[in-house]
Structure formats: structure tokens, C-alpha cells
Motif scaffolding. Structure first.
Motif, short mmCIF file in Angstrom:
data_model
loop_
_atom_site.label_atom_id
_atom_site.label_comp_id
_atom_site.label_asym_id
_atom_site.label_seq_id
_atom_site.Cartn_x
_atom_site.Cartn_y
_atom_site.Cartn_z
N SER A 109 37.44 -45.35 13.81
CA SER A 109 38.80 -44.82 13.82
C SER A 109 39.29 -44.38 12.43
O SER A 109 40.42 -43.92 12.30
CB SER A 109 39.76 -45.87 14.38
OG SER A 109 39.74 -47.04 13.59
N SER A 110 38.44 -44.51 11.41
CA SER A 110 38.86 -44.06 10.07
C SER A 110 38.93 -42.55 9.97
O SER A 110 39.53 -42.01 9.05
CB SER A 110 37.91 -44.61 9.00
OG SER A 110 36.61 -44.04 9.12
N ILE A 111 38.31 -41.85 10.94
CA ILE A 111 38.40 -40.39 10.99
C ILE A 111 38.63 -39.96 12.44
O ILE A 111 38.45 -40.73 13.37
CB ILE A 111 37.11 -39.71 10.46
CG1 ILE A 111 35.92 -40.01 11.38
CG2 ILE A 111 36.81 -40.14 9.02
CD1 ILE A 111 34.69 -39.17 11.09
N TYR A 112 39.06 -38.71 12.60
CA TYR A 112 39.09 -38.08 13.92
C TYR A 112 37.75 -37.38 14.14
O TYR A 112 37.26 -36.68 13.25
CB TYR A 112 40.20 -37.03 14.02
CG TYR A 112 41.60 -37.58 14.08
CD1 TYR A 112 42.00 -38.45 15.09
CD2 TYR A 112 42.56 -37.19 13.14
CE1 TYR A 112 43.30 -38.93 15.15
CE2 TYR A 112 43.86 -37.66 13.19
CZ TYR A 112 44.23 -38.53 14.20
OH TYR A 112 45.51 -39.01 14.26
N VAL A 113 37.19 -37.54 15.32
CA VAL A 113 36.00 -36.79 15.72
C VAL A 113 36.35 -36.03 16.99
O VAL A 113 36.64 -36.64 18.02
CB VAL A 113 34.79 -37.72 15.95
CG1 VAL A 113 33.60 -36.91 16.46
CG2 VAL A 113 34.41 -38.45 14.67
N ALA A 114 36.34 -34.71 16.90
CA ALA A 114 36.74 -33.88 18.03
C ALA A 114 35.69 -32.83 18.31
O ALA A 114 34.91 -32.45 17.42
CB ALA A 114 38.08 -33.21 17.75
#
Length: 335
Positions: A109-114
Motif C-alpha cells: 500500500s506504499s504505492i498505487y498499482v493500477a
């Protein structure tokens, strides 16, 4: 395949002209690109096949995530979902594809992955989040010109540089060579660790970098530690194993393992291979399995392989990394 590519050579001029015209339409504003008020960094290449985009994206994530809310946006190659997908704690590999799932698995959750095949829509969806990212990393989007990235990083491999290649279907280039001119940085990837300065100078001359461009050289560093779901052991401990790969070019990994005097057999599948029931039954017969981190994302769900399946982490090492990092941070500070 090589013979078929030679037979298809008459199509090369047609492919060249179509892709050249498409780029000119964007260059002259006949086809429009969307720009953004947040830093958008595109990582891509001119050629098909593995040039090291995933290690580069991970390098950038590690560089930036402590100070910024970072998002990665990919098309999600071979995923089973459609449209925009944002990874969360319920996401499985089939939802977003193996490489994005690797980012999600590693950074959480430390980054967005889309993922979204429509990058314009994907960025719009990311920017509508309650806490929107302030940096977007576009994975494999150098030819996706509907988005005008603020900064372009183009990768080309040491053994198969773009300046020695031609366009598809006979060559490997997705577009004519002059597409390199859109890049802000060109990174020569998968170089020998001991590449000499004289060799670098020859490469830079052949690349013919423009005044606004900088050229860097990078290598892949393999870990001496292999990981499973429950274990972390030295690579030497799992000698006499079966190497399982489903990547574009497994040769560098094979050479590295041989240089360690390890004994193994190699099961080599095509890039992004989707393992069948028969494949898994075959793998179950092997005592120890070693794979890449990307392939591990597709195999980790099989309980029957859990105790025997290990993966070898890698990372990108960039020469003059402080200069490279400075260029990236200066671009971000310009917003």
C-alpha cells in the motif's frame, strides 16, 4: 520463426511508413496528446522483448516513494480483467497481470498499482482518488502517445541496441529508430558489470544523443539469496534444481547461474507464459524449482509447489546513479 521473419521482409517498409506517419501526426498536432499538472514519467523502449522495464520501474519506486505518493500504470498484459483496475489487498495476479502484481506484492500500500489499456483514463482515475498520487510512472508506454509524459526514459539493451535493428516484422523495433529522439534519458541496459569507459563512449557515439538527452548504462545485479513463501536461503543451498523461466530472454540469468557452477536443468517457456494444469503437474515432479520474480507471481498460487519453489531477486544498478537520480528529482521539482 527466423525464416518467417525473413519471408515477411517486404512488409517492413509498410510497417515503417505507418508507424512513421502516426508519430508525425502527433508531432504536428494532427493527433492530440493529453498533458498533466503532475509529473508523469514514461519508461519504455523501441523494441519488443525484455529490455529491463520492470527493474527500472522498481528502481524509480525505491528512489521516489519515501518523499512522494507514487503510482504505477500499466496496461496489464494478459490479465483477465477489463478496464481500470487499482490493486488492493484482495487483488490476485489475474486481475492486473504478472508485472504489476510484482510491484503490488513488493511495495504493498506504499504505492498505487493500477492497470488500464487506456492510459488517459487510467491517469484520470488515479487523480480522482481520495489521496491522489503526485507522481505517475507509466510502464511500457513509449509508443502510447495519447499521453504526453513530462519525462521519457527509453531503454535499449547492450547486446541488441536499437541502432542495429529494423522495424517489425523482420526486426524487433515497434517504430522507426528516430523515435529515440523523444527520450529525455536513454539507458543502455543489461551491460557487463565491468563495461569500460571506452566501450561506453562508442555506444554514446552510435546512439547519437541529442543535446537535450543523457545516456546512462545499467547492469542487472543478481542476489545471492533466494526466497520462497516461507524461506530465505543462500543460492548455493538449492544446487541441483530446475530453472523455470517465462521471460523474453533468459540467457543472462542462465549465464549467471552457470558462472556460480550450479547444476540445473532449464525449462524455458515463452514470455508471460500462462502455466497450464499439465505444466503444473510436470513441475510437481521436480524436487527443487528456481524461477524469476515475475514468473513467481504466476506460480505462487499453486499449493503443491509452495515448499519447493524459490525465486531469485534482481535489481538494476545504474552507473553514475547520483547523476541519474538528480536528473529525475530535478524534473519532479520543476512542478
Amino acid at each position: 520463426m527466423k525464416l518467417l521473419r525473413k519471408i515477411l521482409f517486404p512488409i517492413v517498409p509498410i510497417y515503417y511508413m505507418v508507424t512513421w506517419l502516426r508519430n508525425k501526426f502527433y508531432d504536428f498536432g494532427i493527433k492530440t496528446s493529453t498533458t498533466y499538472d503532475v509529473p508523469v514519467i514514461c519508461v519504455g523502449n523501441l523494441s519488443v522483448g525484455g529490455t529491463g522495464k520492470t527493474p527500472m520501474i522498481e528502481y524509480l519506486i525505491i528512489l521516489l516513494k519515501a518523499q512522494h505518493k507514487v503510482a504505477t500504470l500499466s496496461r496489464g498484459y494478459k490479465r483477465k480483467s477489463v478496464g481500470f483496475q487499482l490493486a488492493d489487498n484482495t487483488t490476485v495476479m489475474e486481475d492486473i497481470g504478472d508485472e504489476p502484481f510484482q510491484f503490488h506484492n513488493k511495495f504493498g500500500s506504499s504505492i498505487y498499482v493500477a492497470v488500464d489499456s487506456n492510459r488517459v483514463n487510467g491517469i484520470a482515475q488515479l487523480l480522482q482518488q481520495t489521496k491522489p498520487p503526485n507522481i505517475v510512472l507509466l510502464d511500457d508506454a513509449f509508443q502510447h502517445r495519447k499521453v504526453k509524459a513530462g519525462f521519457n526514459i527509453m531503454l535499449t539493451t547492450y547486446n541488441n541496441p536499437f541502432f542495429k535493428d529494423i522495424v517489425l516484422p523482420t526486426g524487433n523495433l515497434r517504430e522507426p529508430r528516430q523515435g529515440y529522439k523523444r527520450a529525455n534519458i536513454i539507458v543502455v541496459t543489461k551491460c557487463p558489470l565491468d563495461i569500460a569507459d571506452t566501450e561506453k563512449a562508442k555506444f554514446i557515439k552510435k546512439i547519437n544523443a541529442l543535446n537535450h538527452q543523457q545516456v546512462f548504462f545499467s547492469s542487472i545485479s543478481y542476489s545471492n539469496i533466494v526466497l520462497s513463501k516461507t524461506e530465505k536461503v543462500n543460492l548455493d543451498v538449492i544446487n541441483n534444481f530446475t530453472l523455470v523461466t517465462g521471460i523474453a530472454n533468459a540467457e543472462p540469468l542462465v549465464r549467471y547461474l552457470k558462472s556460480k557452477n550450479l547444476k540445473f536443468e532449464h525449462l524455458n517457456y515463452k514470455d508471460h507464459h500462462q502455466f497450464s494444469v499439465e505444466d503444473i503437474s510436470n513441475l510437481e515432479l521436480h524436487e527443487k524449482l528456481l524461477t524469476t520474480e515475475k514468473d513467481y507471481m504466476r506460480l505462487k498460487k499453486y499449493k503443491s509447489l509452495e515448499r519447493k519453489l524459490f525465486y531469485l531477486p534482481i535489481k538494476m544498478v545504474i552507473s553514475e546513479s547520483e547523476v541519474f537520480d538528480g536528473v529525475i528529482n530535478d524534473f519532479i521539482k520543476s512542478f
